[in-house]
Design an enzyme around this catalytic site. Structure first.
Site, PDB file in Angstrom:
ATOM      1  CB  THR A  76      -0.997  -0.060   1.176  1.00  0.00           C
ATOM      2  OG1 THR A  76      -1.655  -1.215   1.069  1.00  0.00           O
ATOM      3  CG2 THR A  76      -1.815   1.400   1.385  1.00  0.00           C
ATOM      4  CE  LYS A 151      -5.597  -0.085   3.793  1.00  0.00           C
ATOM      5  NZ  LYS A 151      -4.722  -1.120   3.079  1.00  0.00           N
ATOM      6  CG  ASP A 300      -5.719  -3.751   1.057  1.00  0.00           C
ATOM      7  OD1 ASP A 300      -5.294  -4.387   0.317  1.00  0.00           O
ATOM      8  OD2 ASP A 300      -5.482  -3.611   2.228  1.00  0.00           O
ATOM      9  CG  ASP A 345      -2.992   0.375  -2.885  1.00  0.00           C
ATOM     10  OD1 ASP A 345      -3.891  -0.073  -3.601  1.00  0.00           O
ATOM     11  OD2 ASP A 345      -2.643   0.242  -1.725  1.00  0.00           O
TER      12      ASP A 345
END
Ligand SMILES: [Zn+2]
Length: 550
Positions: A76, A151, A300, A345
């Site tokens: 990531t 995140k 994710d 990503d």
């Protein structure tokens, strides 16, 4: 016949000319929207493409590239670091989510901040280059740069060094920031606190439904039980673990926070918060071009927890599509010229056990057991009474033997010899080999050798000492208990590198492009659209999108 041929040729020329004339976004683009979907592989996009009816349908009607995160360390933080810098991780310095610092003998998180006692400090200190947002701010000081994600590492890598506001979600807190990531003035923090407060009050009155109880027939067909590693899952939606978390004072409990992130309502929340920021900051309505970068994390989380081939991902894809659609409706209502780019990503693949059912040869590797076998061999061979190899990721092994260079070389050579005998290892390279393997300029992303992919995410100070490529479709990890990851990413294989790169603006001509492009091409392309100079970049401006590159 002759006249007919001439007409056909003229028609082709006319179409080509119109294509160029229509291709470029409006010259006065006021808002650039960057969407990064965490772990949204090119395969996942293509698999669900026909089912999209919302925002992902609109983006599917724009310019579509199969893109590459060119490097090997498909995680990531490295992946997000390429999207708006135009640089590979070898230059961004973000070679992993967490790397082992041999000097201090400790792990370093990619957005950790050195020299502060504040445990919540997060910022771009480790990012060695500037971003598109930084270029915008330099060229047009009135431009606003806002980055939002589930995140911290995603929001910070997209926001860069000069952002006006960088937000991410912390468990039990909601959207938050750190003064090291951007301004943490009341103007930035108070709206986030108000958003969180209103959300928690709403949920206290009526607990949120994390997963739908009615799901489409196409998703129902995927509800099959599996045993991944040592963990048996029913494959049902809602997943068992998500059903019992909403009793008592659940809002700040870790089990609820965990289930929230791994659910299809988390990305819509991130989008709701971004929606509020668009209004509050009047993005796209100031004197300059503004940037709104958003990274959506749940694809994710769901991919790790349940794999990407089950009903859980099917439901997540539908929710993501609808949430992005609502977001577009918002921009349309603002009536400002905007450009959207969507990418990821890194890619990812399904759990080895379910891949095997589909005839794919895939194995599961227990990383802790693998590294232990290696260390046991090295201890016996070299007469050591400690474990010379460290690191959580067996794809980047670090040698931890102190300053003795001779011993270090012996450990390296013995490790490489052992790795090359293991059936689950395809290739293993030393730092020296990796550092020397720069690909020739202009080599296309799909042609890079595995060693060149490792080079693109290699940094002398931060990378592991030995780079390892495991067998294709290997699931690295041994799930044992509910909550453990069953599938992942992080390899140099193409399924972890290939990501969609989609551009859309009002009036764009739909086009499916075949040539491989890279995520490092996004920033130089956006720079041309926004009329700002770039810093040094590894990527190139995409003519198909920008019309004419400088
Ligand atoms: Zn990711």
């Amino acid at each position: 016949m002759r006249a007919g041929r001439w007409t056909a040729a003229a028609g082709t020329m006319l179409a080509a000319w119109q294509g160029i004339a229509r291709a470029a976004p409006q010259p006065e683009t006021k808002l650039v929207v960057v969407l990064a979907i965490d772990q949204f592989s090119a395969e996942l996009f293509q698999h669900y493409r026909a089912s999209f009816t919302g925002g992902l349908k609109r983006l599917s009607d724009g310019i579509i590239f199969t893109g590459y995160q060119s490097h090997a360390a498909t995680e990531t933080c490295p992946g997000h670091s390429t999207i708006l810098t135009g640089r590979h991780p070898a230059a961004t310095g973000i070679v992993a989510n967490t790397w082992f610092d041999v000097k201090s003998g400790s792990n370093v998180y990619c957005v950790a901040v050195r020299g502060t006692a504040d445990a919540d400090a997060r910022g771009p200190q480790n990012l060695r280059v500037s971003t598109f947002g930084d270029w915008l701010k330099r060229a047009q000081p009135q431009a606003r740069v806002v980055s939002i994600s589930g995140k911290d590492r995603a929001a910070i890598m997209l926001g860069g060094h000069k952002a006006d506001a960088v937000y991410w979600s912390n468990d039990g807190v909601g959207f938050t920031t750190s003064s090291y990531a951007g301004p943490a003035t009341p103007a930035v923090t108070a709206p986030a606190a108000a958003f969180n407060k209103a959300l928690f009050a709403r949920w206290k009155a009526a607990p949120p439904q994390l997963w739908p109880t009615q799901i489409p027939a196409s998703c129902q067909a995927l509800e099959q039980p599996h045993t991944f590693g040592k963990l048996a899952l029913s494959g049902k939606v809602p997943p068992e673990a998500s059903r019992q978390v909403e009793n008592g004072d659940f809002l700040h409990r870790t089990d609820f926070q965990d289930q929230l992130r791994v659910s299809p309502i988390f990305d819509p929340l991130t989008i709701d918060f971004a929606d509020e920021a668009v209004d509050r900051l009047r993005l796209g309505r100031g004197p300059a071009t503004d940037l709104l970068a958003i990274s959506l994390s749940s694809t994710d989380y769901v991919g790790h927890r349940y794999g990407n081939g089950g009903a859980e991902m099917c439901v997540q894809m539908a929710a993501l599509d609808q949430a992005i659609g609502r977001f577009f409706a918002k921009f349309d209502s603002l009536n400002v010229p905007y450009v959207v780019v969507l990418t990821a990503d890194h890619g990812g693949t399904d759990a080895a056990e379910r891949l095997s059912e589909h005839g794919v040869e895939a194995h599961r590797i227990d990383p802790a057991a693998f590294v232990k076998r290696l260390n046991d061999t090295l201890k016996a061979e070299l007469g050591l009474n400690y474990e010379p190899i460290v690191g959580d990721d067996p794809q980047q092994l670090s040698i931890n033997v102190g300053p003795d260079e001779t011993l270090r070389a012996r450990v390296r050579d013995a490790t490489l010899a052992w790795l090359r005998q293991q059936p689950e290892v395809v290739a293993a390279y030393s730092s020296e080999q990796t550092a020397a393997a720069a690909p020739p300029p202009g080599k296309l992303a799909d042609r890079l050798t595995v060693l060149e992919r490792f080079h693109e995410s290699y940094d002398k100070e931060r990378s592991g000492d030995i780079q390892v490529q495991f067998s294709e479709y290997a699931s690295i990890g041994m799930p044992r208990a509910p909550g453990d990851a069953v599938a992942g990413h992080g390899s140099p294989w193409d399924y972890d590198r290939r990501v969609p790169i989609l551009f859309w603006w009002s009036g764009v001509t739909a086009e499916d492009r075949k040539e491989p492009v890279e995520t490092v091409d996004i920033a130089p392309t956006l720079a041309v659209i926004a009329h700002v100079p770039t810093a040094e970049v590894d990527g190139k401006c995409l003519e198909t999108v920008a019309g004419a590159c400088r």
